[in-house]
Design an enzyme around this catalytic site. Structure first.
Site, PDB file in Angstrom:
ATOM      1  N   TYR A   1      -4.709   9.019  -0.258  1.00  0.00           N
ATOM      2  CA  TYR A   1      -3.775   8.716  -1.318  1.00  0.00           C
ATOM      3  C   TYR A   1      -3.359  10.285  -1.609  1.00  0.00           C
ATOM      4  O   TYR A   1      -2.221  10.736  -2.165  1.00  0.00           O
ATOM      5  CB  TYR A   1      -4.375   8.305  -2.497  1.00  0.00           C
ATOM      6  CG  TYR A   1      -4.633   6.770  -2.062  1.00  0.00           C
ATOM      7  CD1 TYR A   1      -3.579   5.672  -2.147  1.00  0.00           C
ATOM      8  CD2 TYR A   1      -5.804   6.299  -1.569  1.00  0.00           C
ATOM      9  CE1 TYR A   1      -3.805   4.607  -2.012  1.00  0.00           C
ATOM     10  CE2 TYR A   1      -6.116   4.883  -1.244  1.00  0.00           C
ATOM     11  CZ  TYR A   1      -5.101   4.082  -1.414  1.00  0.00           C
ATOM     12  OH  TYR A   1      -5.192   2.707  -1.189  1.00  0.00           O
TER      13      TYR A   1
ATOM     14  N   ASN B   1       3.433  -1.782  -3.606  1.00  0.00           N
ATOM     15  CA  ASN B   1       4.345  -2.177  -2.648  1.00  0.00           C
ATOM     16  C   ASN B   1       4.827  -3.334  -2.307  1.00  0.00           C
ATOM     17  O   ASN B   1       4.167  -4.267  -1.974  1.00  0.00           O
ATOM     18  CB  ASN B   1       3.649  -1.401  -1.565  1.00  0.00           C
ATOM     19  CG  ASN B   1       4.449  -1.566  -0.225  1.00  0.00           C
ATOM     20  OD1 ASN B   1       5.598  -1.658  -0.169  1.00  0.00           O
ATOM     21  ND2 ASN B   1       3.975  -1.654   0.976  1.00  0.00           N
TER      22      ASN B   1
ATOM     23  N   CYS C   1       1.124   0.361   4.325  1.00  0.00           N
ATOM     24  CA  CYS C   1       0.283   0.900   3.555  1.00  0.00           C
ATOM     25  C   CYS C   1      -1.365   0.563   3.828  1.00  0.00           C
ATOM     26  O   CYS C   1      -2.207   1.021   3.007  1.00  0.00           O
ATOM     27  CB  CYS C   1       0.623  -0.045   2.326  1.00  0.00           C
ATOM     28  SG  CYS C   1       0.624  -1.970   2.605  1.00  0.00           S
ATOM     29  N   HIS C   2      -1.442  -0.351   4.822  1.00  0.00           N
ATOM     30  CA  HIS C   2      -2.981  -0.345   5.256  1.00  0.00           C
ATOM     31  C   HIS C   2      -3.479   0.714   5.909  1.00  0.00           C
ATOM     32  O   HIS C   2      -4.478   0.829   6.103  1.00  0.00           O
ATOM     33  CB  HIS C   2      -3.170  -1.747   5.997  1.00  0.00           C
ATOM     34  CG  HIS C   2      -2.007  -1.670   7.227  1.00  0.00           C
ATOM     35  ND1 HIS C   2      -0.676  -2.043   7.349  1.00  0.00           N
ATOM     36  CD2 HIS C   2      -2.327  -1.077   8.364  1.00  0.00           C
ATOM     37  CE1 HIS C   2      -0.537  -2.087   8.286  1.00  0.00           C
ATOM     38  NE2 HIS C   2      -1.393  -1.515   9.092  1.00  0.00           N
TER      39      HIS C   2
ATOM     40  N   GLU D   1      -4.870  -1.844  14.967  1.00  0.00           N
ATOM     41  CA  GLU D   1      -4.188  -0.679  15.048  1.00  0.00           C
ATOM     42  C   GLU D   1      -5.007   0.528  16.110  1.00  0.00           C
ATOM     43  O   GLU D   1      -4.553   1.469  16.788  1.00  0.00           O
ATOM     44  CB  GLU D   1      -3.828   0.205  13.981  1.00  0.00           C
ATOM     45  CG  GLU D   1      -2.840  -0.820  12.943  1.00  0.00           C
ATOM     46  CD  GLU D   1      -1.518  -0.860  13.270  1.00  0.00           C
ATOM     47  OE1 GLU D   1      -0.965   0.561  13.530  1.00  0.00           O
ATOM     48  OE2 GLU D   1      -0.848  -1.652  13.443  1.00  0.00           O
TER      49      GLU D   1
END
Length: 122
Positions: free
Chosen positions: A32, A55, A63-64, A92
């Site tokens: 962040y 979001n 956003c993850h 990912e």
DNA sequence: CCAATGACTAATC
DNA sequence: CGATTAGCCATTG
């Protein structure tokens, strides 16, 4: 730039946050604070967190891939919450252990990486 | 405009 | 390492 979204959203600040998250490559994560700094407001981590949490395009925007400054997962509002966030990151290719990102600093994405890393080695 | 809130951070105990 | 405190900024009522 035209909104990548269908219609205008609440505030430009949020758009900036989501826009920044779009640049996060897959298999990497960011914090962040990094986003806040990228926006030119390194002290607005709270505001960034609020924007990310709001979001509306949750899985559409990576956003993850946003975690805490200490490498912990943080929180999540989509799916089953933190559980889903971890699962997404694992898909990912991000290793998660005990609710924290493994090799966090190694896969940490910085918005400055786009600079051509000249031959300057260290 | 003031008061409260939040997917945060850093320092202290 | 976990729990608490204080600081921080944008959003919302």
């Amino acid at each position: 730039m035209k909104n990548i979204f269908k219609y205008e959203i609440g505030t430009p600040f949020q758009q900036s946050v989501w826009e920044a998250m779009r640049h996060i490559p897959k298999g990497k994560v960011t914090t962040y604070g990094a986003i806040a700094k990228y926006l030119g407001k390194p002290g607005a981590v709270r505001a960034v967190g609020t924007a990310v949490g709001r979001n509306p395009f949750a899985p559409e925007i990576p956003c993850h891939r946003v975690v805490r400054s200490d490498g912990s997962i943080g929180n999540y509002s989509g799916g089953e919450g933190v559980k889903t966030k971890i699962e997404l990151l694992k898909k990912e290719g991000v290793e998660i252990s005990k609710g924290r990102v493994t090799a966090f600093e190694k896969i940490l994405y910085r918005f400055e990486d786009q600079h051509c890393t000249r031959s300057a080695g260290s």
